[in-house]
Design a protein around this motif. Structure first.
Motif, PDB file in Angstrom:
ATOM      1  N   THR A  62       0.836  -1.205   0.000  1.00 26.56           N
ATOM      2  CA  THR A  62       0.000   0.000   0.000  1.00 26.56           C
ATOM      3  C   THR A  62       0.866   1.249   0.000  1.00 26.56           C
ATOM      4  OG1 THR A  62      -1.790  -1.126   1.184  1.00 26.56           O
ATOM      5  CG2 THR A  62      -1.757   1.275   1.290  1.00 26.56           C
ATOM      6  N   THR A  63       1.910   1.233   0.806  1.00 27.25           N
ATOM      7  CA  THR A  63       2.823   2.374   0.875  1.00 27.25           C
ATOM      8  C   THR A  63       3.521   2.618  -0.462  1.00 27.25           C
ATOM      9  OG1 THR A  63       3.245   2.248   3.252  1.00 27.25           O
ATOM     10  CG2 THR A  63       4.986   3.184   1.906  1.00 27.25           C
ATOM     11  N   ALA A  64       4.007   1.545  -1.071  1.00 26.12           N
ATOM     12  CA  ALA A  64       4.693   1.683  -2.358  1.00 26.12           C
ATOM     13  C   ALA A  64       3.765   2.297  -3.405  1.00 26.12           C
ATOM     14  CB  ALA A  64       5.200   0.321  -2.822  1.00 26.12           C
ATOM     15  N   ILE A  65       2.526   1.841  -3.430  1.00 25.69           N
ATOM     16  CA  ILE A  65       1.564   2.332  -4.418  1.00 25.69           C
ATOM     17  C   ILE A  65       1.217   3.803  -4.183  1.00 25.69           C
ATOM     18  CG2 ILE A  65      -0.846   2.165  -5.155  1.00 25.69           C
ATOM     19  CD1 ILE A  65      -0.618  -0.853  -4.835  1.00 25.69           C
ATOM     20  N   ILE A  66       0.887   4.144  -2.931  1.00 22.89           N
ATOM     21  CA  ILE A  66       0.494   5.521  -2.627  1.00 22.89           C
ATOM     22  C   ILE A  66       1.598   6.502  -2.989  1.00 22.89           C
ATOM     23  CG2 ILE A  66       0.071   7.131  -0.716  1.00 22.89           C
ATOM     24  CD1 ILE A  66      -1.605   4.974   0.616  1.00 22.89           C
ATOM     25  N   ASP A 127       0.350   7.102   5.196  1.00 25.59           N
ATOM     26  CA  ASP A 127       0.207   5.651   5.341  1.00 25.59           C
ATOM     27  C   ASP A 127       0.872   5.200   6.626  1.00 25.59           C
ATOM     28  OD1 ASP A 127       2.573   6.536   3.840  1.00 25.59           O
ATOM     29  OD2 ASP A 127       3.194   4.472   4.115  1.00 25.59           O
ATOM     30  N   ASP A 128       0.295   4.206   7.246  1.00 23.07           N
ATOM     31  CA  ASP A 128       0.873   3.620   8.453  1.00 23.07           C
ATOM     32  C   ASP A 128       1.405   2.231   8.117  1.00 23.07           C
ATOM     33  OD1 ASP A 128       0.283   5.735  10.270  1.00 23.07           O
ATOM     34  OD2 ASP A 128      -1.806   5.096  10.269  1.00 23.07           O
ATOM     35  N   VAL A 129       2.718   2.084   8.179  1.00 27.08           N
ATOM     36  CA  VAL A 129       3.334   0.776   7.940  1.00 27.08           C
ATOM     37  C   VAL A 129       3.504   0.079   9.284  1.00 27.08           C
ATOM     38  CG1 VAL A 129       5.335  -0.447   7.055  1.00 27.08           C
ATOM     39  CG2 VAL A 129       4.544   1.610   5.903  1.00 27.08           C
ATOM     40  N   VAL A 130       2.774  -1.010   9.479  1.00 31.75           N
ATOM     41  CA  VAL A 130       2.824  -1.753  10.733  1.00 31.75           C
ATOM     42  C   VAL A 130       3.663  -3.015  10.523  1.00 31.75           C
ATOM     43  CG1 VAL A 130       1.494  -2.917  12.521  1.00 31.75           C
ATOM     44  CG2 VAL A 130       0.553  -0.893  11.377  1.00 31.75           C
ATOM     45  N   ILE A 131       4.832  -3.049  11.130  1.00 30.80           N
ATOM     46  CA  ILE A 131       5.713  -4.204  11.037  1.00 30.80           C
ATOM     47  C   ILE A 131       5.627  -4.990  12.341  1.00 30.80           C
ATOM     48  CG2 ILE A 131       8.071  -5.006  10.698  1.00 30.80           C
ATOM     49  CD1 ILE A 131       6.877  -3.652   8.250  1.00 30.80           C
ATOM     50  N   ASN A 132       5.208  -6.237  12.254  1.00 31.36           N
ATOM     51  CA  ASN A 132       5.041  -7.085  13.432  1.00 31.36           C
ATOM     52  C   ASN A 132       6.354  -7.791  13.756  1.00 31.36           C
ATOM     53  OD1 ASN A 132       4.324  -8.912  15.402  1.00 31.36           O
ATOM     54  ND2 ASN A 132       2.452  -9.587  14.393  1.00 31.36           N
ATOM     55  N   LYS A 133       6.972  -7.408  14.875  1.00 35.58           N
ATOM     56  CA  LYS A 133       8.255  -7.995  15.269  1.00 35.58           C
ATOM     57  C   LYS A 133       8.103  -8.973  16.433  1.00 35.58           C
ATOM     58  CE  LYS A 133      11.875  -5.479  15.430  1.00 35.58           C
ATOM     59  NZ  LYS A 133      12.823  -4.448  15.902  1.00 35.58           N
ATOM     60  N   ASN A 134       6.875  -9.303  16.803  1.00 39.08           N
ATOM     61  CA  ASN A 134       6.656 -10.155  17.972  1.00 39.08           C
ATOM     62  C   ASN A 134       7.280 -11.539  17.811  1.00 39.08           C
ATOM     63  OD1 ASN A 134       5.204  -8.122  19.201  1.00 39.08           O
ATOM     64  ND2 ASN A 134       3.222  -8.860  18.479  1.00 39.08           N
ATOM     65  N   VAL A 135       7.133 -12.128  16.625  1.00 38.09           N
ATOM     66  CA  VAL A 135       7.671 -13.473  16.404  1.00 38.09           C
ATOM     67  C   VAL A 135       9.195 -13.444  16.427  1.00 38.09           C
ATOM     68  CG1 VAL A 135       7.742 -15.443  14.849  1.00 38.09           C
ATOM     69  CG2 VAL A 135       5.655 -14.103  15.053  1.00 38.09           C
ATOM     70  N   ALA A 230       9.844   1.012   0.143  1.00 32.98           N
ATOM     71  CA  ALA A 230       8.789   0.018   0.356  1.00 32.98           C
ATOM     72  C   ALA A 230       8.945  -1.138  -0.629  1.00 32.98           C
ATOM     73  CB  ALA A 230       7.416   0.667   0.205  1.00 32.98           C
ATOM     74  N   SER A 231       9.281  -0.821  -1.875  1.00 32.76           N
ATOM     75  CA  SER A 231       9.490  -1.860  -2.889  1.00 32.76           C
ATOM     76  C   SER A 231      10.696  -2.732  -2.528  1.00 32.76           C
ATOM     77  CB  SER A 231       9.694  -1.222  -4.268  1.00 32.76           C
ATOM     78  OG  SER A 231       8.530  -0.537  -4.678  1.00 32.76           O
ATOM     79  N   LYS A 232      11.745  -2.113  -2.023  1.00 32.35           N
ATOM     80  CA  LYS A 232      12.927  -2.874  -1.590  1.00 32.35           C
ATOM     81  C   LYS A 232      12.576  -3.790  -0.423  1.00 32.35           C
ATOM     82  CE  LYS A 232      16.374   0.580  -2.975  1.00 32.35           C
ATOM     83  NZ  LYS A 232      17.387   1.560  -2.480  1.00 32.35           N
ATOM     84  N   ALA A 233      11.798  -3.268   0.513  1.00 27.31           N
ATOM     85  CA  ALA A 233      11.400  -4.070   1.679  1.00 27.31           C
ATOM     86  C   ALA A 233      10.561  -5.270   1.254  1.00 27.31           C
ATOM     87  CB  ALA A 233      10.618  -3.203   2.671  1.00 27.31           C
ATOM     88  N   ILE A 234       9.705  -5.090   0.262  1.00 30.02           N
ATOM     89  CA  ILE A 234       8.880  -6.193  -0.242  1.00 30.02           C
ATOM     90  C   ILE A 234       9.775  -7.287  -0.831  1.00 30.02           C
ATOM     91  CG2 ILE A 234       7.203  -6.846  -2.011  1.00 30.02           C
ATOM     92  CD1 ILE A 234       5.897  -4.090  -1.576  1.00 30.02           C
ATOM     93  N   LYS A 235      10.783  -6.895  -1.592  1.00 30.52           N
ATOM     94  CA  LYS A 235      11.704  -7.867  -2.181  1.00 30.52           C
ATOM     95  C   LYS A 235      12.475  -8.618  -1.100  1.00 30.52           C
ATOM     96  CE  LYS A 235      12.338  -5.489  -6.596  1.00 30.52           C
ATOM     97  NZ  LYS A 235      13.294  -4.794  -7.504  1.00 30.52           N
ATOM     98  N   LEU A 236      12.897  -7.896  -0.065  1.00 26.84           N
ATOM     99  CA  LEU A 236      13.590  -8.546   1.046  1.00 26.84           C
ATOM    100  C   LEU A 236      12.658  -9.520   1.767  1.00 26.84           C
ATOM    101  CD1 LEU A 236      15.558  -5.523   2.594  1.00 26.84           C
ATOM    102  CD2 LEU A 236      16.505  -7.437   1.275  1.00 26.84           C
TER     103      LEU A 236
END
Length: 249
Positions: A62-66, A127-135, A230-236
């Protein structure tokens, strides 16, 4: 008596050897069980990690697109409003993302009211990017991360979370920029970006106000930068998912 003593001694030694062997076998079985439990825990956590990463990708996409749309659309709004005959952009344009659903088809290079309206609307969205680091935290807190005998997987995990942490979890400068832009249009020009209140022609608004032109130029670069990250993060993230599947096999 000497023969009996020797027999008893040999018997005692044999008993000790048998006890030691039994203890060693028990320890080995216990180690196998512990390793099996650890592997089961690791596999379960990796399954949860995949789910978390899939959720991350939704936010990142969503972030990459916006921001891809914001960068290109503001550039075109600026260009067309000022009647630039030569292709112009305050910064280099970026390619339109294939999964961009904000605007169907190619971006117009001429005056287009619908496109201009969408440009104003999305220029004020943060945009709010929510990254879940709990695991990940659970993997490390339980010590199971160190038990991963796969350097490629560990490197992929560290690379992904290091990147998203430095680019999306520390300072939300994007939100501050969007809020500042919305307040600027509202307070200075009585324009509400989400409702397009009191704006009939975005091109004329931009053309007649140098302050808006300056603001637009200030927003294009950060939007391009955030979309790229955001696109780089998706690839990673996708690479990490591949490494997880390899490990589980």
């Amino acid at each position: 008596m000497e023969n009996k003593t020797g027999k008893y001694f040999k018997y005692a030694i044999g008993e000790i050897v048998l006890v030691v062997i039994g203890i060693l076998i028990a320890l080995q079985i216990n180690n196998w069980n512990e390793k099996r439990k650890s592997n089961e825990q690791i596999h379960a956590l990796l399954d949860n990690l995949k789910m978390s990463i899939d959720e991350d990708r939704e936010y990142l996409n969503t972030t990459a697109i916006i921001h891809e749309f914001r960068s290109n659309s503001l550039s075109r709004l600026y260009q067309n409003a000022l009647n630039k005959k030569e292709p112009y952009s305050p910064v280099k344009s970026i390619s339109k993302l294939e999964n961009n659903t904000i605007w169907k088809g190619s971006y117009p290079d001429t005056v287009n009211g619908d496109f201009a309206n969408l440009t104003i609307i999305y220029s004020g969205i943060h945009d709010d990017v929510v990254i879940n680091k709990n695991v990940l935290d659970e993997l490390k807190n339980t010590g199971l991360f160190s038990e991963l005998k796969n350097d490629s997987l560990k490197e992929s995990i560290n690379t992904y979370y290091s990147f998203v942490n430095s680019n999306f979890l520390i300072d939300d400068w994007n939100k501050d920029l969007s809020v500042s832009w919305r307040h600027f249009l509202r307070d200075e020009y009585d324009v509400l970006t989400m409702e397009l209140y009191n704006i009939n022609n975005p091109y004329e608004l931009v053309k007649k106000n140098e302050s808006i032109q300056t603001r637009i130029q200030e927003m294009i670069g950060p939007a391009r930068f955030r979309s790229s990250n955001a696109s780089k993060a998706i690839k990673l993230a996708e690479n990490l998912l591949i490494e997880i599947d390899k490990y589980k096999k």
